[in-house]
Design a protein around this motif. Sequence first.
Motif, PDB file in Angstrom:
ATOM      1  N   LEU A 331       0.837  -1.200   0.000  1.00 64.30           N
ATOM      2  CA  LEU A 331       0.000   0.000   0.000  1.00 64.30           C
ATOM      3  C   LEU A 331       0.874   1.253   0.000  1.00 64.30           C
ATOM      4  CD1 LEU A 331      -2.814   1.240   0.090  1.00 64.30           C
ATOM      5  CD2 LEU A 331      -2.689   1.156   2.592  1.00 64.30           C
ATOM      6  N   ALA A 332       1.965   1.240   0.774  1.00 64.56           N
ATOM      7  CA  ALA A 332       2.865   2.400   0.806  1.00 64.56           C
ATOM      8  C   ALA A 332       3.455   2.670  -0.577  1.00 64.56           C
ATOM      9  CB  ALA A 332       3.985   2.165   1.825  1.00 64.56           C
ATOM     10  N   LEU A 335       0.834   4.308  -2.671  1.00 63.34           N
ATOM     11  CA  LEU A 335       0.716   5.726  -2.314  1.00 63.34           C
ATOM     12  C   LEU A 335       1.804   6.546  -3.000  1.00 63.34           C
ATOM     13  CD1 LEU A 335      -1.237   4.660  -0.066  1.00 63.34           C
ATOM     14  CD2 LEU A 335      -0.189   6.344   1.447  1.00 63.34           C
ATOM     15  N   GLN A 338       1.133   6.926  -6.922  1.00 67.95           N
ATOM     16  CA  GLN A 338      -0.107   7.562  -7.382  1.00 67.95           C
ATOM     17  C   GLN A 338       0.219   8.861  -8.114  1.00 67.95           C
ATOM     18  OE1 GLN A 338      -2.811   8.918  -4.306  1.00 67.95           O
ATOM     19  NE2 GLN A 338      -4.610   8.435  -5.557  1.00 67.95           N
ATOM     20  N   TRP A 344      -3.391   5.870 -11.377  1.00 70.33           N
ATOM     21  CA  TRP A 344      -2.130   5.153 -11.517  1.00 70.33           C
ATOM     22  C   TRP A 344      -1.936   4.806 -12.983  1.00 70.33           C
ATOM     23  CZ3 TRP A 344      -4.828   4.870  -7.034  1.00 70.33           C
ATOM     24  CH2 TRP A 344      -4.109   4.953  -5.833  1.00 70.33           C
ATOM     25  N   PRO A 367      -6.659   0.062  -5.095  1.00 71.98           N
ATOM     26  CA  PRO A 367      -5.857   0.462  -3.930  1.00 71.98           C
ATOM     27  C   PRO A 367      -6.706   0.964  -2.758  1.00 71.98           C
ATOM     28  CG  PRO A 367      -4.808   1.220  -5.945  1.00 71.98           C
ATOM     29  CD  PRO A 367      -6.160   0.691  -6.345  1.00 71.98           C
ATOM     30  N   ALA A 371      -6.635  -0.471   1.139  1.00 72.84           N
ATOM     31  CA  ALA A 371      -6.566   0.381   2.329  1.00 72.84           C
ATOM     32  C   ALA A 371      -7.729   0.082   3.272  1.00 72.84           C
ATOM     33  CB  ALA A 371      -6.581   1.851   1.918  1.00 72.84           C
ATOM     34  N   GLU A 382      -0.150   5.189   9.100  1.00 68.93           N
ATOM     35  CA  GLU A 382      -0.106   6.472   8.387  1.00 68.93           C
ATOM     36  C   GLU A 382      -1.464   6.814   7.777  1.00 68.93           C
ATOM     37  OE1 GLU A 382       2.391   8.376   8.659  1.00 68.93           O
ATOM     38  OE2 GLU A 382       3.752   6.943   9.580  1.00 68.93           O
ATOM     39  N   GLN A 385      -1.909   9.940   5.428  1.00 65.77           N
ATOM     40  CA  GLN A 385      -1.453   9.794   4.047  1.00 65.77           C
ATOM     41  C   GLN A 385      -2.428   8.936   3.243  1.00 65.77           C
ATOM     42  OE1 GLN A 385       2.745   8.833   3.564  1.00 65.77           O
ATOM     43  NE2 GLN A 385       3.172   9.599   5.611  1.00 65.77           N
ATOM     44  N   VAL A 386      -2.966   7.911   3.881  1.00 68.38           N
ATOM     45  CA  VAL A 386      -3.941   7.065   3.199  1.00 68.38           C
ATOM     46  C   VAL A 386      -5.189   7.867   2.871  1.00 68.38           C
ATOM     47  CG1 VAL A 386      -5.413   5.030   3.422  1.00 68.38           C
ATOM     48  CG2 VAL A 386      -3.044   4.949   4.227  1.00 68.38           C
ATOM     49  N   ARG A 388      -5.370  10.985   2.122  1.00 69.83           N
ATOM     50  CA  ARG A 388      -5.090  11.799   0.934  1.00 69.83           C
ATOM     51  C   ARG A 388      -5.130  10.950  -0.325  1.00 69.83           C
ATOM     52  NH1 ARG A 388      -1.584  14.336   4.649  1.00 69.83           N
ATOM     53  NH2 ARG A 388       0.217  13.061   4.033  1.00 69.83           N
ATOM     54  N   MET A 389      -4.568   9.749  -0.257  1.00 72.75           N
ATOM     55  CA  MET A 389      -4.602   8.854  -1.414  1.00 72.75           C
ATOM     56  C   MET A 389      -6.041   8.526  -1.798  1.00 72.75           C
ATOM     57  SD  MET A 389      -5.343   5.432  -2.256  1.00 72.75           S
ATOM     58  CE  MET A 389      -4.925   4.314  -0.923  1.00 72.75           C
TER      59      MET A 389
END
Length: 761
Positions: A331-332, A335, A338, A344, A367, A371, A382, A385-386, A388-389
């Motif tokens: 997942l990181a 991110l 992206q 993507w 994705p 998540a 995090e 950050q997720v 925002r993704m």
Amino acid sequence: MEAFGVPGISPTWASSSKDLVGTALGTARVWFTLGHGILNEVFWPSTGRPQIRDLGFIVAREGAWYEVKRVHSYTLSTPAPEVPLPQVVHRGEEYTLELECLVDPNRDVVLVRYRLEGEGFRLYPLLAPHLGGSGHDNTAWVEGSALYAQKGMAALALLAKPGFTRASAGFVGFSDGWQDFQRNRAMTWSFSRATGGNVALMGELLAPAGVLALGFAETPEGAHTLAASSLTEDYGAVRDRYLEGWRAWARGLKIEGASPELTRMARTSTMVLRVHEDTTYPGAVVASLSTPWGSSHDDPGGYHLVWPRDAVEAGLALLAAGQVQDARRMLAYLLATQQPDGSWPQNFYPDGRAYWQGLQLDEVALPVLLAARLEEEGGLAERAQVQRMVQKALGFIAQNGPYSPQDRWEENAGANPFTLGVQVAALVAGAAFLEEPERSYALSLADAWNARIEEWTFVENTPLDHQHGLRGHYVRIRPPGTMGLRGRVLVQNRQGEQVAAEELVGLEFFYLVRLGLRSPHDPRVRDTLRLVEALLRVDTPSGPFYHRYNHDGYGEHADGRPFDGNGVGRAWPLLSGERGHYALLAGEDPLPYLWTMARAASLGGLIPEQVWDSPPIPERGLFPGRPSGSAMPLVWAHAEYLKLFLAWQQGRPSEWLQGVAQRYQSPRPPQILHWRSDTPHRVVRPGQTLQVEATRPFTLHFGFDGWQEVQELPATAVGLGCFGVQLEPALLQGHRSLEFTRRFEEGWERRDYRVEILQEG
């Protein structure tokens, strides 16, 4: 002395028929593949960069010589299904050759331990460099006790312990070692160099037992240093580190089952998924460490690229198997790759550089599902950050969906049940990461699109339905344009053939059940299943497999020739997995489909992309229910097997998210109709709100009953980058029709629209 025959024959990759794949769980940046009992492609410094075609062996004594790959009489074993330490035993006429392959966890080096038994026999390694991802323009040479090759900033060195007695470099097809044996029945050439072509190296080993070290670096000196230092260290100590790395990882697996064979296959699948993760770029999972029909071309791409879809499939499977940290890394990585617009690329190298330029909306939605699944399992890190993704991804879906420029088979634009389903699921699952008003907008849009899936992808009373006694069926894809379901679809890989949309059937609709959007007993689902069983199922000695869709052209030709841009679509084991997931949810037995996938696997347990589904062609190695020449292994197929095995144990698919399934456990009519120019509504029913939308600000110019009571309203931001004007039921009440157009910043739309308004009674 320079070898003759420059530049050699046209290079190709090794066959995609692989026995095993492997790497070390350390700092090393090397991945190996095994096929026909020898090393095939070795990748360095990332999973997207193959550097050799193969490293094989000739066994010879006076008057006789054998290339073990061609003899093809060997066994393969590993210490455990989840530990990629291949032990290969080749047996031929009066000789036995034992090989063991591993990667030094601390160095970019592949080690091969060898032992040859047989009176008078000597052993000759054959190495085919393909540095820089191609067999063209390589240079090979012999210097001192080492064999070298270089192209640009990629170099390799092959060393032996205790060493070589002699060695030679040559051009493939003319002056390589195999040609020497073919012509002279012995090693008679000792060329010191082959410059600029398709090259090969061969050496005569000093002793019948020892260790080979194949090192990689930016310079020949660096490659030699790494290989020599690996040989200096005790092989047993390196082997112990390699084993401990894998055994430590495997201790986190949660895989048990009543069937030892199926459980072994599940544990093998976890290993395959883990091997395909990059070390240089952690979390990057390529689709396959093989090249489909690789022995017929030199394409540098192959399947050693990251597809977001395949990467998420791997992440979901490993997460279900207990490997939370693996899923987090994946997942990181997603991110990090992206795009600024929230999407993507269709696929990309592990470093993030795009390869193909297509766009698939399922790859934008999946994705988000990974998540959400991590969140359900309490494994999400995090979260900011997720968030925002997710917001960017859902914004891209809201602004560009529901029609996708490509489907999951990367062939056609339009709407299909799979891509629609994952978009709806992503909007619902992702809404939990959003703040208001975007949360409500995402849920409303999901409800609206979910309610229209049948409008967009279900047909009734077609000739195909009449032929099979059905009411209707889900189509593979609805093409874009005004013709919609009455339109025609260009079938790729079939020389421009076009087929009516209503005649194309696929398994995409299974995901509507798998995601919890439709009941497995929905009559529309059951009817389409009957059609799939009639048109797409093929029964083989391995069990039932399925084609992607009727009229497919991606596969070998009828005579077994490799796919060359055209062909005949073959059966896919991963689709047996999709059928098995449906069986589980419908209360049927999924075991026949697990067994089918397991029986399709190679000697080392690798599941192919496709299997041969026609009468056998032994001279091409094609047998019904066994791997064809397509990619093997396929990460997606192993993920599908693992997920089905775990769903069988756990009672639900990995993609089954509680929030999505609960929302649609019963029909949920949308409260708001999201009108867009590419997905217009023709009718508004009593109590429904009509929201006219666009992806940029506009003014709605509208009237009723033939442009009476003309008004204007400015669009406002409604969420996820969209703008709209909401027309409430009270405003619509008492009218028969709504007429409108829009004025954007640059001017009028120059088109009028009409929506019929239904009244109570």
